[in-house]
Design an enzyme around this catalytic site. Structure first.
Site, PDB file in Angstrom:
ATOM      1  N   TRP A 150     -20.932 -17.281 -25.753  1.00  0.00           N
ATOM      2  CA  TRP A 150     -21.195 -16.420 -26.910  1.00  0.00           C
ATOM      3  C   TRP A 150     -20.002 -16.296 -27.849  1.00  0.00           C
ATOM      4  O   TRP A 150     -20.129 -15.764 -28.937  1.00  0.00           O
ATOM      5  CB  TRP A 150     -21.590 -15.011 -26.444  1.00  0.00           C
ATOM      6  CG  TRP A 150     -20.700 -14.449 -25.366  1.00  0.00           C
ATOM      7  CD1 TRP A 150     -20.961 -14.474 -24.021  1.00  0.00           C
ATOM      8  CD2 TRP A 150     -19.424 -13.815 -25.522  1.00  0.00           C
ATOM      9  NE1 TRP A 150     -19.915 -13.897 -23.331  1.00  0.00           N
ATOM     10  CE2 TRP A 150     -18.955 -13.481 -24.228  1.00  0.00           C
ATOM     11  CE3 TRP A 150     -18.622 -13.498 -26.622  1.00  0.00           C
ATOM     12  CZ2 TRP A 150     -17.733 -12.853 -23.998  1.00  0.00           C
ATOM     13  CZ3 TRP A 150     -17.415 -12.871 -26.388  1.00  0.00           C
ATOM     14  CH2 TRP A 150     -16.979 -12.554 -25.099  1.00  0.00           C
ATOM     15  N   LYS A 174     -28.542 -25.012 -25.840  1.00  0.00           N
ATOM     16  CA  LYS A 174     -28.920 -23.695 -25.313  1.00  0.00           C
ATOM     17  C   LYS A 174     -27.819 -22.684 -25.609  1.00  0.00           C
ATOM     18  O   LYS A 174     -26.756 -22.715 -24.999  1.00  0.00           O
ATOM     19  CB  LYS A 174     -29.155 -23.737 -23.800  1.00  0.00           C
ATOM     20  CG  LYS A 174     -29.861 -22.454 -23.356  1.00  0.00           C
ATOM     21  CD  LYS A 174     -29.607 -22.079 -21.910  1.00  0.00           C
ATOM     22  CE  LYS A 174     -28.454 -21.156 -21.695  1.00  0.00           C
ATOM     23  NZ  LYS A 174     -28.522 -19.844 -22.331  1.00  0.00           N
ATOM     24  N   GLY A 227     -18.231 -22.552 -20.835  1.00  0.00           N
ATOM     25  CA  GLY A 227     -18.474 -21.208 -20.326  1.00  0.00           C
ATOM     26  C   GLY A 227     -17.494 -20.873 -19.226  1.00  0.00           C
ATOM     27  O   GLY A 227     -16.402 -21.455 -19.147  1.00  0.00           O
ATOM     28  N   GLU A 249     -16.095 -27.345 -20.021  1.00  0.00           N
ATOM     29  CA  GLU A 249     -15.007 -26.670 -20.744  1.00  0.00           C
ATOM     30  C   GLU A 249     -15.014 -25.231 -20.242  1.00  0.00           C
ATOM     31  O   GLU A 249     -15.914 -24.460 -20.575  1.00  0.00           O
ATOM     32  CB  GLU A 249     -15.284 -26.685 -22.250  1.00  0.00           C
ATOM     33  CG  GLU A 249     -15.174 -28.047 -22.892  1.00  0.00           C
ATOM     34  CD  GLU A 249     -13.751 -28.558 -22.955  1.00  0.00           C
ATOM     35  OE1 GLU A 249     -12.812 -27.740 -22.844  1.00  0.00           O
ATOM     36  OE2 GLU A 249     -13.580 -29.768 -23.087  1.00  0.00           O
ATOM     37  N   LEU A 250     -14.026 -24.866 -19.446  1.00  0.00           N
ATOM     38  CA  LEU A 250     -14.111 -23.585 -18.741  1.00  0.00           C
ATOM     39  C   LEU A 250     -13.018 -22.612 -19.181  1.00  0.00           C
ATOM     40  O   LEU A 250     -12.540 -22.683 -20.302  1.00  0.00           O
ATOM     41  CB  LEU A 250     -14.082 -23.858 -17.236  1.00  0.00           C
ATOM     42  CG  LEU A 250     -15.113 -24.914 -16.775  1.00  0.00           C
ATOM     43  CD1 LEU A 250     -15.003 -25.197 -15.301  1.00  0.00           C
ATOM     44  CD2 LEU A 250     -16.526 -24.498 -17.138  1.00  0.00           C
ATOM     45  N   CYS A 283     -11.205 -18.811 -25.092  1.00  0.00           N
ATOM     46  CA  CYS A 283     -10.800 -19.510 -23.865  1.00  0.00           C
ATOM     47  C   CYS A 283      -9.317 -19.856 -23.911  1.00  0.00           C
ATOM     48  O   CYS A 283      -8.667 -19.965 -22.890  1.00  0.00           O
ATOM     49  CB  CYS A 283     -11.635 -20.754 -23.695  1.00  0.00           C
ATOM     50  SG  CYS A 283     -11.607 -21.819 -25.130  1.00  0.00           S
ATOM     51  N   GLU A 380      -8.685 -14.532 -15.644  1.00  0.00           N
ATOM     52  CA  GLU A 380      -9.068 -14.494 -17.057  1.00  0.00           C
ATOM     53  C   GLU A 380      -9.789 -13.180 -17.346  1.00  0.00           C
ATOM     54  O   GLU A 380     -10.817 -12.880 -16.743  1.00  0.00           O
ATOM     55  CB  GLU A 380     -10.005 -15.666 -17.370  1.00  0.00           C
ATOM     56  CG  GLU A 380     -10.390 -15.719 -18.833  1.00  0.00           C
ATOM     57  CD  GLU A 380     -11.394 -16.817 -19.154  1.00  0.00           C
ATOM     58  OE1 GLU A 380     -12.435 -16.884 -18.485  1.00  0.00           O
ATOM     59  OE2 GLU A 380     -11.127 -17.599 -20.084  1.00  0.00           O
TER      60      GLU A 380
HETATM   61  P1  NAD Z   1     -20.987 -17.947 -18.987  1.00  0.00           P
HETATM   62  O1  NAD Z   1     -20.500 -18.943 -18.023  1.00  0.00           O
HETATM   63  O2  NAD Z   1     -21.432 -16.620 -18.482  1.00  0.00           O
HETATM   64  O3  NAD Z   1     -22.264 -18.539 -19.778  1.00  0.00           O
HETATM   65  C1  NAD Z   1     -22.192 -19.758 -20.479  1.00  0.00           C
HETATM   66  C2  NAD Z   1     -23.604 -20.306 -20.676  1.00  0.00           C
HETATM   67  O4  NAD Z   1     -24.147 -20.684 -19.417  1.00  0.00           O
HETATM   68  C3  NAD Z   1     -24.585 -19.320 -21.293  1.00  0.00           C
HETATM   69  O5  NAD Z   1     -25.387 -20.007 -22.225  1.00  0.00           O
HETATM   70  C4  NAD Z   1     -25.406 -18.885 -20.100  1.00  0.00           C
HETATM   71  O6  NAD Z   1     -26.713 -18.446 -20.417  1.00  0.00           O
HETATM   72  C5  NAD Z   1     -25.470 -20.166 -19.300  1.00  0.00           C
HETATM   73  N1  NAD Z   1     -25.777 -20.010 -17.878  1.00  0.00           N
HETATM   74  C6  NAD Z   1     -25.649 -18.914 -17.104  1.00  0.00           C
HETATM   75  N2  NAD Z   1     -26.004 -19.210 -15.827  1.00  0.00           N
HETATM   76  C7  NAD Z   1     -26.342 -20.518 -15.806  1.00  0.00           C
HETATM   77  C8  NAD Z   1     -26.761 -21.409 -14.786  1.00  0.00           C
HETATM   78  N3  NAD Z   1     -26.872 -21.005 -13.517  1.00  0.00           N
HETATM   79  N4  NAD Z   1     -27.017 -22.703 -15.102  1.00  0.00           N
HETATM   80  C9  NAD Z   1     -26.869 -23.130 -16.386  1.00  0.00           C
HETATM   81  N5  NAD Z   1     -26.469 -22.331 -17.394  1.00  0.00           N
HETATM   82  C10 NAD Z   1     -26.207 -21.039 -17.105  1.00  0.00           C
HETATM   83  O7  NAD Z   1     -19.848 -17.801 -20.096  1.00  0.00           O
HETATM   84  P2  NAD Z   1     -19.759 -16.752 -21.280  1.00  0.00           P
HETATM   85  O8  NAD Z   1     -19.498 -15.398 -20.709  1.00  0.00           O
HETATM   86  O9  NAD Z   1     -20.899 -16.937 -22.213  1.00  0.00           O
HETATM   87  O10 NAD Z   1     -18.439 -17.273 -22.049  1.00  0.00           O
HETATM   88  C11 NAD Z   1     -17.161 -16.902 -21.707  1.00  0.00           C
HETATM   89  C12 NAD Z   1     -16.498 -17.959 -20.854  1.00  0.00           C
HETATM   90  O11 NAD Z   1     -16.508 -19.197 -21.543  1.00  0.00           O
HETATM   91  C13 NAD Z   1     -15.032 -17.681 -20.579  1.00  0.00           C
HETATM   92  O12 NAD Z   1     -14.723 -17.972 -19.237  1.00  0.00           O
HETATM   93  C14 NAD Z   1     -14.301 -18.628 -21.505  1.00  0.00           C
HETATM   94  O13 NAD Z   1     -13.006 -18.991 -21.096  1.00  0.00           O
HETATM   95  C15 NAD Z   1     -15.220 -19.795 -21.508  1.00  0.00           C
HETATM   96  N6  NAD Z   1     -14.984 -20.609 -22.689  1.00  0.00           N
HETATM   97  C16 NAD Z   1     -14.403 -21.834 -22.551  1.00  0.00           C
HETATM   98  C17 NAD Z   1     -14.126 -22.614 -23.670  1.00  0.00           C
HETATM   99  C18 NAD Z   1     -13.491 -23.978 -23.542  1.00  0.00           C
HETATM  100  O14 NAD Z   1     -13.655 -24.767 -24.456  1.00  0.00           O
HETATM  101  N7  NAD Z   1     -12.790 -24.295 -22.473  1.00  0.00           N
HETATM  102  C19 NAD Z   1     -14.453 -22.134 -24.942  1.00  0.00           C
HETATM  103  C20 NAD Z   1     -15.034 -20.871 -25.043  1.00  0.00           C
HETATM  104  C21 NAD Z   1     -15.304 -20.124 -23.919  1.00  0.00           C
END
Ligand code: NAD
Length: 487
Positions: A150, A174, A227, A249-250, A283, A380
């Site tokens: 998000w 998605k 995510g 990308e985590l 991130c 984090e």
């Molecule tokens: P999240 O992992 O909660 O969700 C990410 C996406 O995964 C959402 O669309 C969610 O609906 C989906 N999702 C949830 N459960 C799933 C499953 N079991 N299978 C498949 N998809 C599923 O992350 P968030 O809270 O939306 O974002 C924040 C995180 O993202 C932070 O950890 C941040 O560091 C990371 N992030 C990383 C980067 C990068 O480029 N390295 C950039 C931005 C954010």
């Protein structure tokens, strides 16, 4: 008025029976409704992308023809940048200055990959066999599923989508359930840009299943996920069960290191940019400050002083520096880390408690002398919390910076050119900024070491993620061979 978004599948808008509310973090009210995709919708979206890849024109067009569409798309984004920035700011609470800057940068990504696509060339190889002509070509990997967080929906989508489209892939996106609107709305631009039907599709939903169905689909050739580390690990396992290629990308816990010889004005500014821009919900947040002992007190005092001037408020007001955090869950997470630090007598120099502004606001927080074992140092938080520690020698700075499971980025502040090269070599992170922080470009590869992920976005490496190599052997002399030996 609340808008209701729809899915985009195979070039058509698809309303869904169920919808879910998207909350404006500033008003804490539902401001838009997003479609709740069913398993059937996800299968249809993947099916549309599959058909567009297997039978459609997109992968067969020349790179130049695809580039034409990407250039038109870039122009349309430029036209609609203000509207898109407004949507994102309302959906995730990030300041309009931040989101406007992001939207204005997006066309550059589509134009860069439009140009890059036409530079991809194969090669003729020496096969080592006189009767064989061999050549190598790159082909698009196929149907790509992109799962987004998000915090910067369209920018992070673009890191994946621009190279995937340039390569000739088709795509199912998605968005996050926390901020789904901008990506769903973005689909409008594709028909206008002349993208063939089914090349870009969207699914959305409030439940984890929607992402799970997408990753588990045998029709998907590549999953690209941005995510959290925890969900990324699940996605990686599910993709592995299908032997589907996956890029992750985590998260991060990036170190921002200030050496004794640094320009302290610039360094203090960089520390602020690293952790308080976007409320630390990025991130690449520079959430760990490593400060040389000779400048430690001064730098912390100056950061705290600057933090006091940060304006919290309506994210749509250009005068606002920090909006509210994106969701109650995010706000609660930040609050819990700060409560823990307070209970354990961590030296909190400013912030640390929910902002007086109420709602989901959280003030800039600076903690000094945070132990390396403390969760605030190790984990984090994804909020405006800066943990500080001192170091005496360069070796100690690198050791402390690298003592993290993450390795997404690092900042280095020094005026010593030799030290800047040494630091860049010694730090275990995918992006290193010297005398800068939080700068991105379509041409600079981006991605994580260690538990920050694998695969790269942006740059030539970012395009290669969506290509696969084919080796072609052509027998030139009509020689018959012994069928029972390796040729
Ligand atoms: P999240 O992992 O909660 O969700 C990410 C996406 O995964 C959402 O669309 C969610 O609906 C989906 N999702 C949830 N459960 C799933 C499953 N079991 N299978 C498949 N998809 C599923 O992350 P968030 O809270 O939306 O974002 C924040 C995180 O993202 C932070 O950890 C941040 O560091 C990371 N992030 C990383 C980067 C990068 O480029 N390295 C950039 C931005 C954010």
């Amino acid at each position: 008025m609340t808008t209701t978004e729809q899915l985009r599948i195979g070039g058509e808008w698809r309303p869904t029976e169920a919808t879910f509310g998207s909350i404006d973090p500033f008003t804490q009210m539902v401001w838009a409704r997003a479609p709740e995709a069913t398993e059937r919708d996800v299968a249809d979206a993947v099916g549309a992308a599959r058909t567009a890849f297997d039978d459609g024109p997109w992968p067969r067009w020349t790179p130049e023809a695809r580039a034409e569409v990407l250039y038109r798309l870039a122009d349309l984004i430029e036209r609609d940048a203000a509207e898109l920035a407004g949507l994102e700011s309302q959906d995730n609470g990030k300041g309009i200055r931040e989101m406007t800057g992001q939207m204005q940068s997006l066309p550059g990504w589509y134009r860069y990959f439009a140009r890059l696509a036409s530079t991809v060339e194969g090669r003729v190889t020496n096969t080592g066999k006189p009767n064989f002509f061999g050549y190598v070509v790159d082909e698009p990997v196929g149907v790509v599923a992109g799962i987004l967080p998000w915090n910067s929906p369209l920018l992070l989508l673009t890191f994946k989508l621009a190279p995937a489209l340039a390569a000739g892939c088709t795509f199912v996106a998605k968005p996050s359930e926390v901020a789904p609107v901008s990506i769903l709305r973005f689909a409008r631009l594709f028909a206008e840009a002349g993208l063939p039907d089914g090349v870009f599709n969207t699914v959305a939903g409030s439940r984890a299943e929607v992402g799970q169905w997408l990753v588990a689909s045998p029709q998907v050739d590549k999953v690209t996920f941005t995510g959290s580390e925890g969900i990324g690990s699940l996605v990686g396992q599910s993709a592995a069960a299908q032997l589907t290629d996956v890029a992750l990308e985590l998260g991060g816990k990036s170190a921002n290191i200030v050496f004794a010889d640094a320009d302290l004005d610039a360094a203090v500014n960089g520390l602020l940019a690293g952790i308080f821009a976007a409320g630390g919900q990025t991130c690449i947040a520079g959430s760990r400050a490593l400060l040389h002992e000779s400048v430690y007190d001064e730098v912390i005092d100056r950061v705290v002083k600057r933090a006091a001037d940060i304006r919290l408020g309506d994210p749509r007001d250009p005068a606002t520096d920090m909006g509210p955090l994106a969701s109650e869950a995010q706000w609660d997470k930040v609050r819990r880390y700060c409560d823990l630090a307070r209970k354990q007598q961590v030296d909190i120099r400013c912030g640390g408690e929910p902002a007086a502004a109420g709602g989901w606001f959280f003030p800039p927080t600076v903690m000094a002398g945070v132990e390396e074992s403390h969760p605030v140092w190790r984990e984090e938080i994804f909020g405006p919390v800066l943990a500080c520690q001192s170091f005496a020698t360069d070796d100690e700075a690198y050791a402390k910076a690298n003592a993290s499971p993450y390795g997404l980025a690092a900042g280095v502040w020094t005026n010593d050119v030799r030290r800047s090269f040494t630091a860049a070599r010694r730090l275990q992170a995918g992006s290193i900024w010297v005398n800068a922080y939080r700068t991105l470009s379509p041409s600079m590869p981006f991605g994580g070491f260690k538990r920050s992920g694998h695969g790269r976005e942006n740059g030539i490496e970012g395009l290669r993620e969506f290509l696969q190599t084919k080796a072609v052997w052509i027998e030139t002399e009509g020689l018959t061979r012994d069928p029972f030996t390796l040729g």
